[in-house]
Motif scaffolding. Structure first.
Motif, PDB file in Angstrom:
ATOM      1  N   VAL B 146      73.847  23.756  96.090  1.00  0.00           N
ATOM      2  CA  VAL B 146      74.916  22.753  95.990  1.00  0.00           C
ATOM      3  C   VAL B 146      76.229  23.499  96.206  1.00  0.00           C
ATOM      4  O   VAL B 146      76.495  24.470  95.486  1.00  0.00           O
ATOM      5  N   PRO B 147      77.028  23.073  97.174  1.00  0.00           N
ATOM      6  CA  PRO B 147      78.302  23.769  97.392  1.00  0.00           C
ATOM      7  C   PRO B 147      79.105  23.827  96.099  1.00  0.00           C
ATOM      8  O   PRO B 147      79.175  22.835  95.363  1.00  0.00           O
ATOM      9  N   LYS B 148      79.695  24.981  95.846  1.00  0.00           N
ATOM     10  CA  LYS B 148      80.389  25.179  94.566  1.00  0.00           C
ATOM     11  C   LYS B 148      81.457  24.120  94.268  1.00  0.00           C
ATOM     12  O   LYS B 148      81.514  23.603  93.146  1.00  0.00           O
ATOM     13  N   PHE B 155      80.484  18.759  87.585  1.00  0.00           N
ATOM     14  CA  PHE B 155      80.592  19.258  86.209  1.00  0.00           C
ATOM     15  C   PHE B 155      81.780  18.621  85.492  1.00  0.00           C
ATOM     16  O   PHE B 155      81.669  18.171  84.350  1.00  0.00           O
ATOM     17  N   ALA B 158      80.999  15.350  84.400  1.00  0.00           N
ATOM     18  CA  ALA B 158      79.945  15.353  83.379  1.00  0.00           C
ATOM     19  C   ALA B 158      80.448  15.796  82.009  1.00  0.00           C
ATOM     20  O   ALA B 158      79.721  15.702  81.029  1.00  0.00           O
ATOM     21  N   THR B 159      81.689  16.286  81.928  1.00  0.00           N
ATOM     22  CA  THR B 159      82.176  16.768  80.636  1.00  0.00           C
ATOM     23  C   THR B 159      82.618  15.631  79.718  1.00  0.00           C
ATOM     24  O   THR B 159      83.039  15.881  78.586  1.00  0.00           O
ATOM     25  N   CYS B 160      82.557  14.392  80.182  1.00  0.00           N
ATOM     26  CA  CYS B 160      82.889  13.230  79.340  1.00  0.00           C
ATOM     27  C   CYS B 160      82.090  13.315  78.042  1.00  0.00           C
ATOM     28  O   CYS B 160      80.884  13.561  78.063  1.00  0.00           O
ATOM     29  N   ILE B 161      82.780  13.108  76.906  1.00  0.00           N
ATOM     30  CA  ILE B 161      82.096  13.207  75.619  1.00  0.00           C
ATOM     31  C   ILE B 161      81.749  11.828  75.049  1.00  0.00           C
ATOM     32  O   ILE B 161      81.249  11.720  73.929  1.00  0.00           O
ATOM     33  N   GLN B 185      79.154  11.970  88.552  1.00  0.00           N
ATOM     34  CA  GLN B 185      78.371  13.198  88.372  1.00  0.00           C
ATOM     35  C   GLN B 185      77.156  13.175  89.303  1.00  0.00           C
ATOM     36  O   GLN B 185      76.884  14.138  90.019  1.00  0.00           O
ATOM     37  N   PHE B 186      76.444  12.074  89.307  1.00  0.00           N
ATOM     38  CA  PHE B 186      75.225  11.999  90.129  1.00  0.00           C
ATOM     39  C   PHE B 186      75.543  11.729  91.602  1.00  0.00           C
ATOM     40  O   PHE B 186      74.812  12.184  92.481  1.00  0.00           O
ATOM     41  N   LEU B 189      76.017  14.974  93.465  1.00  0.00           N
ATOM     42  CA  LEU B 189      74.916  15.947  93.533  1.00  0.00           C
ATOM     43  C   LEU B 189      73.783  15.412  94.406  1.00  0.00           C
ATOM     44  O   LEU B 189      73.505  14.211  94.406  1.00  0.00           O
ATOM     45  N   LYS B 227      89.131  14.995  77.570  1.00  0.00           N
ATOM     46  CA  LYS B 227      88.520  15.937  78.504  1.00  0.00           C
ATOM     47  C   LYS B 227      89.144  15.854  79.892  1.00  0.00           C
ATOM     48  O   LYS B 227      88.651  16.466  80.845  1.00  0.00           O
TER      49      LYS B 227
END
Lengths: 669, 248
Positions: B146-148, B155, B158-161, B185-186, B189, B227
């Protein structure tokens, strides 16, 4: 004392084949029959969510419980640094055997070989699984997964997602769990707490749970119960655990016959933000990954330490030669990356000797100055800068560090009100993890038939000291890849049992006992708050059963805890009512169990006349002050049976055989 | 420090609720906001009263449990922190502080400052996952590079709390930031591609069903998000939702 031996049911055969051959030999439950079987899961952290999801996928009917308002909030979420796996992506000679070896050695030869080898074997599948679920691990520019190194090892095998690895892994398991909830295969009970396990005909057949919103007691029956309820570090009041983390599920199981193994094995994590005052409610960890790049030191001269404490000099004013990088000095081979127990004790040793660097004298520096310089030089070179100035290098270096550890630096700044990019961080050890827990056999079943324990709630994999980035590994290994298979061996006998009824006298009695306990607390009309007792218990535990222990202290701690427990039941005040949302009552129930566990921890620590890993008995040390094991007498797991009073607990032992590894005095020098 | 707290008290979902005044003294600037609340509750209990109920757990800003609306702002005056990370040094001696629960029809009050956020769980259950069994028998993790930059963006989303500050801050009580973070997030990816269209459709439908309001692009959600979840996630979700509607 009459000591009985217990059987851990380790499969026959060579170590590396045990798990494969066990899996192919154990009894299975066919898919149609799985639909007839109910499993209860207590706790929804990494071990619980992953197991609940896996069992439901296989076809079992799962009921899962958590005390939080959502399964996504379990304390696994706070794990920062990473997860180990023997992938050898970095080509630095890593292997399943090496991960096994490091874990056994790191645990100071007090864990079970067969379990640890299985853990190392399945570690690689965890990473594959998580990536397939869309867990966004850190990647290199080539698009492949990145690794970092961690304490106690000499390879880079730790996968990570910035300083939020636990969060990303838990959200992955939570998403797998959510998928099964949507399919109706898992019934999720949030804001519920397990009050007791229920035994029917010698088997665990359900639980009594309390709905924390309404206060109602509920009976839930099943063919098997799995406790994935975490560790008990909060017995110390101040720890890095979440406020709600508790021992109650494990302790209730213990009182119903499940042995408690090595309860005194506590991990004190070396890098936490120091205590700031009496009001402190919890401690915050700074990821061990910070030790990769940071250097730990205290002033070499007492005058300088005194000056730092009274504010007359700054850390930056102390010359390089006047600094004592004590880990690098004492352990040249591993330096700042020695295991946690070693790093914690070394910090305590320096602070006790008068070299501490905050007002209380209980802090050491974690310094990033040289990392800024090192990374800055590399970055300048990558960018092709010709003769950059020292200041430019530092700016570049800080950018690199920010990308790696930004959220940790921000968190430090938030709590300590000090900028770690400008002045070194101050850190001190704090209670973090409990290696001890419910005794389980190779199948992860406790000594109670039908009652299982996974993740931090069990004792099996980390011996007397857990290595960094191994808790996440164990939680997911147990939940995704071990328990879902091993539990079938037991449940295969239950395919014709039919539904378990929650209306039996056993359930009725268990519910009645829970109700009486709650009534006793509510009608007490005492004068002291729950926190008051919890804080006092914590102080006894930290001072006498903490980083270093001795017989005299432990004996007095046992007496003090007994007195405190009596006082609790006579004088605690729980406000509000039973049939409403009442967090103080929840807390009181948990603290009442900590008050019993604390005593057993001290009894266990007193009984183990050796030092190993996190258990350091002052009477047993080498001339250099390192932990001194007594393998001839203590190469066993202490499994305690409850007989009515912690003081009367009966010791059973599981002898540990090391057939695949040479047992040595641990050295990181 | 001496402070005056104006705290929302509500016995349960059916109670009307009201603000009650509590003077507190001897607050240390090093205390966290929740430790200050602990101190208040300690006093209330000793005086025989009913302590203020509030959600909290990890107290290090990651579990998403704490949820206080302080002086009109979700998680208080500072940016990028949750209530548990807010320290009293952010206030002055003599301050009046008003503390309320998250207010949204989809988040009914349980008691005082505690609300029920299970609507968020149901949204995730409607499609916030990749449908892969947990057998471990998947591709090798490095088989899909996955390209950085893409991995980093996934990421960040995805950091949602899942604390709900976005909903509490929105004048429409919209949950678009929360939902779009998971959708993004999905969407970013390769693993998320097969279910991309179905996922966004189901999650948006569930969001509407729960009674969250619409998005009118004021951006308050992102400003108050502890976040720093970015508004571009909402744009990405809208694009994906539109595309999935056209395609189907």
């Amino acid at each position: 004392m009459n000591i009985e031996m217990i059987d851990s049911k380790i499969p026959e055969g060579p170590l590396k084949d045990k798990w494969t051959s066990h899996k192919s030999k154990i009894n299975l439950v066919n898919p149609a029959n799985k639909r007839l079987i109910d499993v209860i899961m207590v706790g929804t952290g990494l071990a619980g969510s992953s197991a609940a999801a896996s069992l439901a996928e296989m076809g079992y009917n799962v009921k899962a419980f958590c005390f939080q308002d959502s399964p996504r909030r379990a304390h696994s979420i706070a794990a920062q640094g990473g997860i180990n796996a023997a992938k050898n992506y970095q080509n630095d000679g890593d292997s399943v055997y090496r991960l096994f070896y490091d874990t056994i050695k790191g645990g100071d030869y007090r864990s079970r070989e067969a379990n640890v080898h299985r853990l190392a074997e399945v570690s690689t599948s965890i990473i594959d699984q998580c990536v397939a679920q869309g867990v966004p691990f850190a990647r290199e520019y080539g698009g492949l997964l990145d690794n970092r190194s961690f304490g106690g090892v000499q390879v880079s095998r730790t996968f990570y997602a910035k300083g939020q690895t636990g969060q990303q892994l838990l959200l992955g398991a939570y998403s797998a769990l959510s998928r099964q909830i949507s399919k109706g295969k898992v019934e999720m009970c949030t804001r519920h707490e397990m009050m007791d396990v229920v035994m029917v005909d010698g088997k665990c057949r359900g639980i009594i749970a309390r709905n924390l919103v309404t206060g109602e007691l509920e009976r839930h029956a099943a063919h098997a119960v799995v406790l994935a309820s975490g560790g008990y570090g909060n017995v110390f009041f101040l720890s890095t655990n979440a406020m709600g983390s508790n021992v109650s599920a494990s302790w209730k199981a213990h009182k119903k016959g499940a042995f408690m193994a090595n309860p005194s094995f506590t991990q004190i994590h070396p890098t936490c933000i120091p205590v700031s005052g009496e009001h402190q409610s919890k401690l915050t960890l700074m990821s061990e990954s910070l030790r990769n790049d940071g250097r730990i030191w205290v002033p070499a001269k007492k005058d300088d330490a005194e000056g730092i404490r009274n504010g007359s000099i700054k850390a930056s004013e102390i010359a390089e030669d006047d600094r004592d990088y004590y880990l690098e000095r004492r352990y040249p081979a591993f330096g700042n990356l020695v295991p946690r127990d070693v790093a914690s004790r070394a910090a305590k040793e320096r602070c006790d000797a008068g070299f501490g660097v905050n007002e209380t004298g209980e802090a050491v520096f974690l310094d990033y100055a040289s990392a800024f310089e090192r990374y800055g030089k590399t970055e300048a070179s990558i960018r092709g800068l010709k003769s950059p100035s020292a200041a430019e290098i530092i700016v570049l270096g800080k950018q690199v560090v920010k990308a790696k550890y930004g959220n940790l630096f921000d968190m430090y700044k938030q709590i300590a009100a000090d900028d770690p990019y400008e002045t070194p961080m101050k850190i001190y050890p704090a209670v973090h993890y409990t290696m001890g827990g419910l005794w389980v056999d190779y199948n992860l079943m406790t000594s109670v038939p039908g009652l299982y324990a996974t993740g931090e709630a069990n004792f099996s994999d980390h011996g007397a000291n857990r290595l960094g980035a191994s808790a996440l590994m164990q939680g997911l290994a147990d939940g995704y890849f071990v328990l879902p298979y091993t539990i079938g061996d037991y449940l295969s006998n239950d395919i014709r049992t039919g539904e378990i009824s929650p209306d039996s006298p056993e359930f009725e009695l268990a519910e009645k006992e829970v109700k009486e306990r709650i009534d006793a607390l509510m009608n007490n009309n005492g004068t002291r708050t729950v926190d008051d007792f919890h804080r006092r218990l914590g102080r006894i535990m930290w001072n006498k059963c903490g980083m270093s222990r001795n017989a005299e202290d432990l004996k007095s701690a046992i007496e003090e805890i007994r007195v405190l427990r009596q006082e609790f039941w006579a004088d605690v005040r729980v406000p509000g009512a039973i049939d409403e949302f009442n967090p103080e009552l929840d807390k009181a129930m948990r603290v009442s169990d900590f008050l019993e566990l604390g005593e057993l921890m001290c009894i266990d620590a007193l009984d183990r006349e050796e030092s190993c890993g996190g258990h350091f008995r002052e009477e047993h040390q080498t001339p250099e002050g390192e932990a001194l094991r007594h393998d001839e007498e203590f190469a066993f797991v202490s499994a305690w049976e409850f007989t009515g009073d912690p003081k009367e607990s009966r010791l059973h032992r599981e002898d540990l055989a090391f057939e695949n590894i040479e047992v040595k005095q641990r050295s990181y020098k | 420090m001496d402070l005056t707290l104006n705290i929302w008290r509500q016995k349960g979902p059916d109670d009307k609720g009201h603000i009650e005044k509590y003077p507190v003294s001897g607050v240390s600037p090093d205390m966290s906001f929740l430790e200050m609340m602990d101190m208040l509750n300690d006093r209330i209990i000793r005086e025989g009263g009913d302590p203020v109920a509030f959600d909290h757990d990890c107290r290090e800003g990651i579990c998403g449990m704490c949820s206080m609306f302080i002086n009109g702002q979700a998680h208080g005056p500072n940016r990028g922190v949750t209530t548990c990370q807010l320290h009293m040094r952010s206030f002055k001696d003599g301050d009046d502080i008003t503390i309320e629960p998250w207010r949204a029809a989809a988040f009914p009050v349980v008691k005082d400052l505690t609300v029920n956020r299970s609507a968020f769980d149901r949204i995730i259950q409607s499609g916030g996952y990749v449908s892969v069994n947990t057998s471990g028998e998947t591709l090798d993790a490095n088989a899909i590079p996955v390209p950085k930059p893409q991995a980093d963006e996934a990421f960040s989303a995805a950091t949602c709390i899942g604390c709900g500050a976005c909903v509490a801050s929105c004048k429409n009580a919209s949950a678009m930031l929360f939902v779009s973070a998971k959708v993004s997030q999905f969407a970013l990816l390769p693993q998320g591609q097969p279910e991309r269209a179905l996922r966004v459709k189901r999650m948006v439908e569930q969001m509407d069903e729960e009674g969250f309001g619409n998005c009118t692009n004021t951006g308050a959600c992102s400003v108050e998000c502890p976040k720093g979840i970015d508004l571009t996630n909402i744009a990405r979700m809208n694009r994906d939702f539109l595309k999935s509607s056209v395609d189907s």
